[in-house]
Scaffold this motif. Structure first.
Motif: not given
Length: 328
Positions: A63-67, A179-183, A201-210, A212-219
């Motif tokens: 699920t990190n692949k879009p980033m 940097q992109c995962v963080r942003a 492989l960069m870890s994230l919380s599930l909240t951070g992962l969700a 990130a996907f929100r960031t992509f669709v609203l970019a």
């Protein structure tokens, strides 16, 4: 984008206290339970639902692949359409996937021997059977991350970066991905491990992962994040395969961005900014469809595709005797 914020560095819990998200029902008897954590974000980005510990870091796997793909665009790599979708893919190893990987290798003057993906069979079981029946053996090219690795190598060539060490954590490309995962997630990365394909492989919380996907669709249109989201949604069969739930969801729920990961991780964002992410503690991916369908229905989504992904039958003697079902 939101500024980074620290998260806890404690490992994701795997305890009897984690909520049951799915049950294994055989002949009317519950013979097993799958526990995990799940978060749903409202359209404004706030947490609407949280089951389990959604702030502890997990490895999001694919699920990190879009980033990762967005980082390739930020590195100046020119990719679009099916090629960009394949760069963000866990492809099934179908013929059209493998043909495009070979084409991309040729276009960027790369050799398949430069791929550092481990030799593997096609991810799709039907494709794996056909592949073996044809007399072929495990190959780095058929590994489901070969599109991503081809694009990573191409970004290195474009920037004059070393290709032999493109998977090293300190490589300029991997630092740009960090940097992109963080942003995108709005949080710090608590752990860096090695994914199944060999990439950092960069870890994230599930909240951070969700988030990130929100960031992509609203970019904003034209940004790397939006370009990746648009390519994935326009060519979902290249992100997954013709027999995969991510493909079905992105085809049948317009504007949806969906990606699963190994060890039973799933992230998804709807075009209005609502998003979800969950992980099943025991890593069993057979739970993904039922849990995802139940979550989307709870978010008010109704579509025939939800029936399709929710139906995970259990067989006994070759006939259906039970199912995997959501339990929340």
């Amino acid at each position: 984008m939101s500024p980074s914020r620290p998260i806890s560095d404690r490992p994701a819990p795997v305890t009897p206290d984690a909520p049951v998200l799915a049950e294994v029902v055989r002949s009317g008897f519950v013979e097993g339970r799958h526990r995990g954590s799940l978060v749903v974000l409202a359209a404004d980005g706030s947490v609407e639902t949280a089951l389990g510990d959604v702030d502890a870091p997990v490895f999001p796997r694919s699920t990190n692949k879009p980033m990762q793909a967005a980082a390739l665009l930020r590195a100046g790599l020119e990719l679009s359409g099916e090629r960009l979708a394949l760069a963000a893919a866990s492809h099934s190893g179908e013929s059209f996937h493998l043909e495009l990987v070979r084409t991309m290798l040729d276009e960027f003057r790369l050799d398949a021997a430069q791929l550092q993906t481990p030799p593997d069979l096609p991810l799709d079981p039907e494709e794996a059977e056909r592949y073996l029946a044809s007399g072929q053996v495990r190959s780095p090219l058929t590994m489901n991350c070969s599109g991503k690795h081809t694009a990573m190598l191409a970004a290195c060539v474009a920037n004059g970066w070393p290709t032999e060490t493109y998977l090293d954590q300190d490589h300029p490309l991997q630092q740009l991905i960090l940097q992109c995962v963080r942003a995108a997630s709005g949080e710090e990365v608590a752990h860096i491990g090695t994914d199944g394909c060999g990439a950092p492989l960069m870890s994230l919380s599930l909240t951070g992962l969700a988030r990130a996907f929100r960031t992509f669709v609203l970019a904003a249109p034209g940004t790397p994040e939006r370009r990746v989201a648009d390519a994935m949604r326009a060519h979902p069969e290249y992100v997954a395969g013709t027999r995969r739930p991510d493909t079905w969801l992105m085809r049948e729920l317009p504007g949806t961005l969906s990606k699963m990961g190994a060890e039973a991780v799933q992230a998804l964002a709807l075009p209005d900014g609502r998003a979800l992410a969950f992980k099943i503690d025991d890593g069993n991916t057979r739970t993904l469809g039922p849990v995802l369908a139940r979550t989307l229905r709870g978010m008010g989504v109704e579509a025939p595709v939800l029936e399709r992904i929710a139906d995970v039958p259990l067989l006994g003697g070759g006939v259906r005797v039970g199912e995997i079902r959501a339990a929340f």
